[in-house]
Design a protein around this motif. Structure first.
Motif, PDB file in Angstrom:
ATOM      1  N   PRO A 154       3.101   0.371 -28.825  1.00  0.00           N
ATOM      2  CA  PRO A 154       4.509   0.093 -28.475  1.00  0.00           C
ATOM      3  C   PRO A 154       4.922  -1.361 -28.680  1.00  0.00           C
ATOM      4  CG  PRO A 154       3.384   1.311 -26.728  1.00  0.00           C
ATOM      5  CD  PRO A 154       2.335   0.838 -27.661  1.00  0.00           C
ATOM      6  N   THR A 155       3.955  -2.307 -28.665  1.00  0.00           N
ATOM      7  CA  THR A 155       4.286  -3.723 -28.794  1.00  0.00           C
ATOM      8  C   THR A 155       3.382  -4.375 -29.823  1.00  0.00           C
ATOM      9  OG1 THR A 155       2.698  -4.541 -27.139  1.00  0.00           O
ATOM     10  CG2 THR A 155       4.836  -3.754 -26.319  1.00  0.00           C
ATOM     11  N   ARG A 156       3.773  -5.570 -30.265  1.00  0.00           N
ATOM     12  CA  ARG A 156       2.988  -6.277 -31.266  1.00  0.00           C
ATOM     13  C   ARG A 156       1.626  -6.714 -30.723  1.00  0.00           C
ATOM     14  NH1 ARG A 156       8.189  -6.862 -32.241  1.00  0.00           N
ATOM     15  NH2 ARG A 156       8.931  -6.843 -34.412  1.00  0.00           N
ATOM     16  N   THR A 157       1.584  -7.148 -29.479  1.00  0.00           N
ATOM     17  CA  THR A 157       0.313  -7.561 -28.889  1.00  0.00           C
ATOM     18  C   THR A 157      -0.649  -6.383 -28.793  1.00  0.00           C
ATOM     19  OG1 THR A 157       1.446  -9.279 -27.599  1.00  0.00           O
ATOM     20  CG2 THR A 157      -0.773  -8.665 -26.894  1.00  0.00           C
ATOM     21  N   LEU A 158      -0.160  -5.227 -28.359  1.00  0.00           N
ATOM     22  CA  LEU A 158      -1.004  -4.039 -28.298  1.00  0.00           C
ATOM     23  C   LEU A 158      -1.369  -3.556 -29.700  1.00  0.00           C
ATOM     24  CD1 LEU A 158       0.585  -1.923 -25.400  1.00  0.00           C
ATOM     25  CD2 LEU A 158      -1.688  -2.987 -25.446  1.00  0.00           C
ATOM     26  N   ALA A 159      -0.461  -3.718 -30.679  1.00  0.00           N
ATOM     27  CA  ALA A 159      -0.768  -3.330 -32.053  1.00  0.00           C
ATOM     28  C   ALA A 159      -1.912  -4.173 -32.604  1.00  0.00           C
ATOM     29  CB  ALA A 159       0.473  -3.471 -32.932  1.00  0.00           C
ATOM     30  N   LYS A 160      -1.946  -5.452 -32.219  1.00  0.00           N
ATOM     31  CA  LYS A 160      -3.058  -6.323 -32.621  1.00  0.00           C
ATOM     32  C   LYS A 160      -4.376  -5.797 -32.065  1.00  0.00           C
ATOM     33  CE  LYS A 160      -2.257 -10.449 -34.744  1.00  0.00           C
ATOM     34  NZ  LYS A 160      -3.152 -11.143 -35.689  1.00  0.00           N
ATOM     35  N   LEU A 161      -4.359  -5.408 -30.791  1.00  0.00           N
ATOM     36  CA  LEU A 161      -5.577  -4.890 -30.170  1.00  0.00           C
ATOM     37  C   LEU A 161      -5.962  -3.536 -30.757  1.00  0.00           C
ATOM     38  CD1 LEU A 161      -4.988  -5.850 -26.413  1.00  0.00           C
ATOM     39  CD2 LEU A 161      -6.269  -7.083 -28.164  1.00  0.00           C
ATOM     40  N   ALA A 162      -4.976  -2.701 -31.060  1.00  0.00           N
ATOM     41  CA  ALA A 162      -5.254  -1.412 -31.685  1.00  0.00           C
ATOM     42  C   ALA A 162      -5.880  -1.608 -33.054  1.00  0.00           C
ATOM     43  CB  ALA A 162      -3.966  -0.597 -31.801  1.00  0.00           C
ATOM     44  N   ASN A 163      -5.395  -2.609 -33.789  1.00  0.00           N
ATOM     45  CA  ASN A 163      -5.964  -2.900 -35.098  1.00  0.00           C
ATOM     46  C   ASN A 163      -7.406  -3.368 -34.978  1.00  0.00           C
ATOM     47  OD1 ASN A 163      -6.511  -5.015 -37.442  1.00  0.00           O
ATOM     48  ND2 ASN A 163      -4.945  -3.607 -38.181  1.00  0.00           N
ATOM     49  N   ARG A 164      -7.664  -4.187 -33.958  1.00  0.00           N
ATOM     50  CA  ARG A 164      -9.029  -4.664 -33.729  1.00  0.00           C
ATOM     51  C   ARG A 164      -9.951  -3.487 -33.421  1.00  0.00           C
ATOM     52  NH1 ARG A 164     -11.830  -9.218 -32.223  1.00  0.00           N
ATOM     53  NH2 ARG A 164     -13.568  -8.894 -30.793  1.00  0.00           N
TER      54      ARG A 164
ATOM     55  N   ALA B 288       1.605 -10.843 -21.116  1.00  0.00           N
ATOM     56  CA  ALA B 288       1.242  -9.910 -20.045  1.00  0.00           C
ATOM     57  C   ALA B 288       2.136  -8.674 -20.062  1.00  0.00           C
ATOM     58  CB  ALA B 288       1.326 -10.618 -18.692  1.00  0.00           C
ATOM     59  N   LEU B 289       3.435  -8.881 -20.278  1.00  0.00           N
ATOM     60  CA  LEU B 289       4.357  -7.753 -20.343  1.00  0.00           C
ATOM     61  C   LEU B 289       4.076  -6.875 -21.560  1.00  0.00           C
ATOM     62  CD1 LEU B 289       7.679  -9.537 -19.295  1.00  0.00           C
ATOM     63  CD2 LEU B 289       6.413  -7.825 -17.974  1.00  0.00           C
ATOM     64  N   GLU B 290       3.768  -7.509 -22.670  1.00  0.00           N
ATOM     65  CA  GLU B 290       3.454  -6.740 -23.888  1.00  0.00           C
ATOM     66  C   GLU B 290       2.229  -5.862 -23.681  1.00  0.00           C
ATOM     67  OE1 GLU B 290       6.058  -7.765 -27.219  1.00  0.00           O
ATOM     68  OE2 GLU B 290       3.965  -7.584 -27.791  1.00  0.00           O
ATOM     69  N   LEU B 291       1.245  -6.367 -22.934  1.00  0.00           N
ATOM     70  CA  LEU B 291       0.049  -5.568 -22.649  1.00  0.00           C
ATOM     71  C   LEU B 291       0.380  -4.361 -21.778  1.00  0.00           C
ATOM     72  CD1 LEU B 291      -2.575  -8.410 -22.032  1.00  0.00           C
ATOM     73  CD2 LEU B 291      -2.447  -6.873 -24.002  1.00  0.00           C
ATOM     74  N   ARG B 292       1.485  -4.442 -21.037  1.00  0.00           N
ATOM     75  CA  ARG B 292       1.942  -3.300 -20.232  1.00  0.00           C
ATOM     76  C   ARG B 292       2.742  -2.297 -21.062  1.00  0.00           C
ATOM     77  NH1 ARG B 292       4.238  -5.289 -14.361  1.00  0.00           N
ATOM     78  NH2 ARG B 292       2.375  -6.416 -13.653  1.00  0.00           N
ATOM     79  N   GLY B 293       3.077  -2.693 -22.317  1.00  0.00           N
ATOM     80  CA  GLY B 293       3.867  -1.816 -23.161  1.00  0.00           C
ATOM     81  C   GLY B 293       5.330  -2.176 -23.221  1.00  0.00           C
ATOM     82  N   VAL B 294       5.691  -3.356 -22.648  1.00  0.00           N
ATOM     83  CA  VAL B 294       7.074  -3.820 -22.666  1.00  0.00           C
ATOM     84  C   VAL B 294       7.251  -4.768 -23.852  1.00  0.00           C
ATOM     85  CG1 VAL B 294       8.896  -5.026 -21.412  1.00  0.00           C
ATOM     86  CG2 VAL B 294       7.212  -3.648 -20.162  1.00  0.00           C
ATOM     87  N   SER B 295       8.025  -4.361 -24.835  1.00  0.00           N
ATOM     88  CA  SER B 295       8.191  -5.175 -26.035  1.00  0.00           C
ATOM     89  C   SER B 295       9.108  -6.363 -25.751  1.00  0.00           C
ATOM     90  CB  SER B 295       8.771  -4.324 -27.164  1.00  0.00           C
ATOM     91  OG  SER B 295       8.919  -5.096 -28.332  1.00  0.00           O
ATOM     92  N   CYS B 296       8.582  -7.575 -25.913  1.00  0.00           N
ATOM     93  CA  CYS B 296       9.403  -8.766 -25.668  1.00  0.00           C
ATOM     94  C   CYS B 296       9.043  -9.923 -26.596  1.00  0.00           C
ATOM     95  CB  CYS B 296       9.287  -9.205 -24.202  1.00  0.00           C
ATOM     96  SG  CYS B 296       7.616  -9.445 -23.625  1.00  0.00           S
TER      97      CYS B 296
END
Length: 426
Positions: A140-150, A225-233
């Motif tokens: 849902p967010t760029r930070t989580l997308a980075k972790l998903a890619n990893r 921190a918000l991005e890790l929760r799934g809040v795109s900011c």
């Protein structure tokens, strides 16, 4: 949902596309002047070679043909990156380049049930159409997308594709396994400070109070921190956003005190900087020129001068920029020193469409400005169509000291007619 597509061992993969014999072999790509290793294949990493290892320390392995080291071929890598981007644009709602080998991809309009299959197709199509292997992370967010890619890259069961759904059990398990230092934008010093608060994993940061994080650290970490929760900011900056200054520099292939060779290097850097300036529709008000000797050669005299000169008027004309850069070089150069590096920086950049004209401007001044812009536009168009350096101001001397050492440079297979791959009959 947004995805991150990361090209695997990108520089090495580009070389392997046109040299299949290198597949499965330990391969590394060296930095400018063949100084150190900046890209490694999985096979080379398995031999214990680290990023940044000086190339001379590996020459015994090269001589035994145990490893293969290649010079950086940036023209090839840039073209292959553009090809990957074209494929992504065809199969997605939009692409946001992050680096030469990483691109964020928008998946607006796709149903959750379709995402995994579509991401797998994207993974396959890039490899099929360009020959470049990639990993795809979607979240849902760029930070989580980075972790998903990893995760897609490190965990074999994902087979190169990982899709994290909002607030899913899979996302929670993954965040608990990931250390803070592996989170996008969290540096080593932050890791140490957060550990004092008991925050040691990506999950811990996601569960922390965002307002407290902002009060004790920064708004940037609060957004993480918000991005890790799934809040795109976190929004990507426009890839074509105008830069505030443009630096063009490079170490010389060997030390030199020849003013003519150094002048050629400054001329090349000035022209390249002017091209970048015109590409962002900008004008420069001043030019900085600098030289450097080798600080690690204690047996040599040290001298690292620089000088800023104001341009007569804001301009993107290569001729005016090079004339001013030449004046600056003339004033800072001193004979008797062996120089290792030189460069040009364009300063005080403004938008060409918002230039404030002088009350003393005349119709003749405006006509000269228009002729200059038209000439530079023709030069840029020819260089874009026929290859960089087709039209240039001044011809560089062959074998000059400022030329890069590229003893193991491969062909620019995809951008030069005279370097196209050739098929030979058996």
């Amino acid at each position: 949902m947004i995805g991150l597509v990361d090209c695997n061992s990108f520089y090495v993969s580009c070389e392997r596309v046109f040299q299949p014999r290198l597949r499965g072999l330990p391969v590394g790509v060296m930095s400018n002047n063949d100084g150190c290793v900046i890209a490694l294949s999985t096979e080379l990493k398995a031999l214990g070679v680290k990023m940044g290892t000086p190339a001379f320390e590996l020459q015994h392995l090269v001589r035994r043909r145990q490893i293969h080291l290649l010079s950086s071929n940036y023209e090839l890598y840039g073209d292959m990156s553009a090809r990957v981007q074209e494929v992504l644009q065809e199969f997605s709602a939009g692409v946001e380049p992050y680096s030469i080998d990483e691109m964020f991809v928008r998946f607006d309009g796709f149903e959750s049930a379709q995402l995994l299959e579509h991401a797998r197709q994207l993974h396959h199509k890039v490899r099929q159409f360009t020959g470049i292997p990639v990993c795809v992370g979607v979240a849902p967010t760029r930070t989580l997308a980075k972790l998903a890619n990893r995760a897609a890259k490190k965990i074999a069961t994902y087979q190169g594709v990982c899709v994290l759904q909002p607030n899913s059990r899979e996302t929670q398990v993954l965040l608990k396994k990931i250390e803070l230092g592996d989170v996008w934008g969290v540096g080593r010093r932050l890791v140490e400070r957060l550990a004092v608060m008991g925050i040691k994993s990506a999950w811990d940061l996601a569960q922390a109070n965002p307002k407290e994080i902002r009060r004790r650290f920064s708004v940037t970490l609060e957004r993480t921190a918000l991005e890790l929760r799934g809040v795109s900011c976190i929004e990507m900056n426009d890839f074509d956003e105008a830069r505030q200054r443009i630096m063009t520099s490079r170490s010389f292939g060997k030390l030199t005190d020849d003013i003519n060779e150094i002048r050629e290097a400054i001329r090349q850097h000035g022209q390249r900087g002017a091209e970048k300036l015109r590409r962002q529709n900008g004008l420069a008000k001043a030019v900085l020129v600098f030289l450097k000797t080798n600080p690690f050669r204690e047996d040599l005299q040290q001298y690292s001068p620089s000088l800023v000169l104001e341009l007569p008027c804001p301009t993107a004309d290569s001729r005016e920029i090079l004339h001013t850069a030449g004046q600056a070089l003339k004033r800072i150069y001193r004979k008797g020193y062996l120089y290792q590096k030189g460069g040009v920086m364009l300063l005080d950049l403004i938008d060409a469409d918002r230039q404030q004209l002088s009350l003393l401007d005349t119709p003749q001044t405006d006509a000269e400005r228009q002729r200059s812009a038209k000439l530079m536009s023709v030069m840029d168009e020819l260089n874009s169509r026929m290859g960089r350096g087709t039209i240039k101001l001044g011809t560089p001397s062959p074998g000059a000291a400022w030329h890069l050492r590229c003893a193991n440079l491969t062909q620019r297979y995809s951008t030069r007619w005279d370097e196209l791959p050739a098929a030979r009959a058996l």
